[in-house]
Scaffold this motif. Sequence first.
Motif, short mmCIF file in Angstrom:
data_model
loop_
_atom_site.label_atom_id
_atom_site.label_comp_id
_atom_site.label_asym_id
_atom_site.label_seq_id
_atom_site.Cartn_x
_atom_site.Cartn_y
_atom_site.Cartn_z
N ASN A 182 0.90 -1.22 0.07
CA ASN A 182 0.04 -0.02 -0.01
C ASN A 182 0.82 1.30 0.03
N PRO A 183 0.56 2.21 -0.93
CA PRO A 183 1.31 3.45 -0.93
C PRO A 183 1.17 4.31 0.21
N VAL A 184 2.08 5.00 0.88
CA VAL A 184 1.93 5.94 2.04
C VAL A 184 2.03 7.55 1.30
N PHE A 185 1.23 8.16 1.79
CA PHE A 185 1.15 9.53 1.32
C PHE A 185 1.23 10.36 2.75
N PHE A 186 1.64 11.90 2.75
CA PHE A 186 1.78 12.51 3.66
C PHE A 186 1.43 13.80 3.46
N ILE A 187 0.94 14.38 4.57
CA ILE A 187 0.62 15.78 4.67
C ILE A 187 1.77 16.48 5.75
N CYS A 188 2.63 17.26 5.26
CA CYS A 188 3.63 17.76 6.39
C CYS A 188 3.32 19.21 6.59
N ARG A 189 3.33 19.50 7.78
CA ARG A 189 2.87 20.82 8.15
C ARG A 189 4.19 21.56 8.55
N ASP A 190 4.61 22.79 7.86
CA ASP A 190 5.76 23.32 8.16
C ASP A 190 5.67 24.75 8.07
N GLU A 191 6.85 25.50 8.11
CA GLU A 191 6.66 27.11 8.25
C GLU A 191 6.07 27.46 7.01
N ASP A 192 6.40 27.06 5.80
CA ASP A 192 5.65 27.50 4.62
C ASP A 192 4.26 27.23 4.27
N GLY A 193 3.78 26.05 4.86
CA GLY A 193 2.18 25.63 4.73
C GLY A 193 2.09 24.17 4.86
N LEU A 194 1.36 23.54 4.17
CA LEU A 194 1.16 22.48 3.99
C LEU A 194 1.63 21.52 2.92
N GLN A 195 2.57 20.64 3.21
CA GLN A 195 3.27 19.93 2.10
C GLN A 195 2.66 18.70 1.78
N PHE A 196 2.66 18.21 0.49
CA PHE A 196 1.90 17.22 0.18
C PHE A 196 3.09 16.19 -0.42
N GLY A 197 2.82 15.04 -0.44
CA GLY A 197 3.77 13.90 -1.04
C GLY A 197 3.63 12.56 -0.50
#
Length: 164
Positions: A43-58
């Motif tokens: 199963n592929p794993v995706f993320f939302i990363c909360r950082d100083e710029d905003g929300l990163q998706f990958g």
Amino acid sequence: MKSTKAQAVRWLSGLIHQEKIDIKKDHALKTYLFTVEGFCEENPVFFICRDEDGLQFGYHSMKKTDPSQHAPSMVKRQLIKWEDLETSSREERHERILNTLITTIRLRKKQYRTCQYCSVKFPPEQRFDQKTCQSCASFVISPVTDLCSSAPHQAVGPDIRSTH
């Protein structure tokens, strides 16, 4: 099995409600993982990363560190800046986050292929060629290569060398 979008909606609703990821807080760096179930064996794993710029998706990928080893890596694909989220209504923020997550998932899923030998879906980092995964290549292609390299090479066809 639920559709990918249904899985994402359910996961994201809980995340927005509990973690309030759509609101800029104290720039707390945090990563949230989402696994798409039922798409393929791994199963592929995706993320939302909360950082100083905003929300990163990958998504998570395996990066080749040397010819025989792979290490997990996070591939960032999209960013929603805090400024863009702050100027939107709550519903618009939620819709934008969901659409960005779905787009990231779809783009990653398009990279997968089905192996012509084992019929398993595999990501590009496990690809030998467009139709063959690395596992099957080691069983199917490697023995052929070994046979070719160990057999004496003979010319095929008529001898076209000059006899003058």
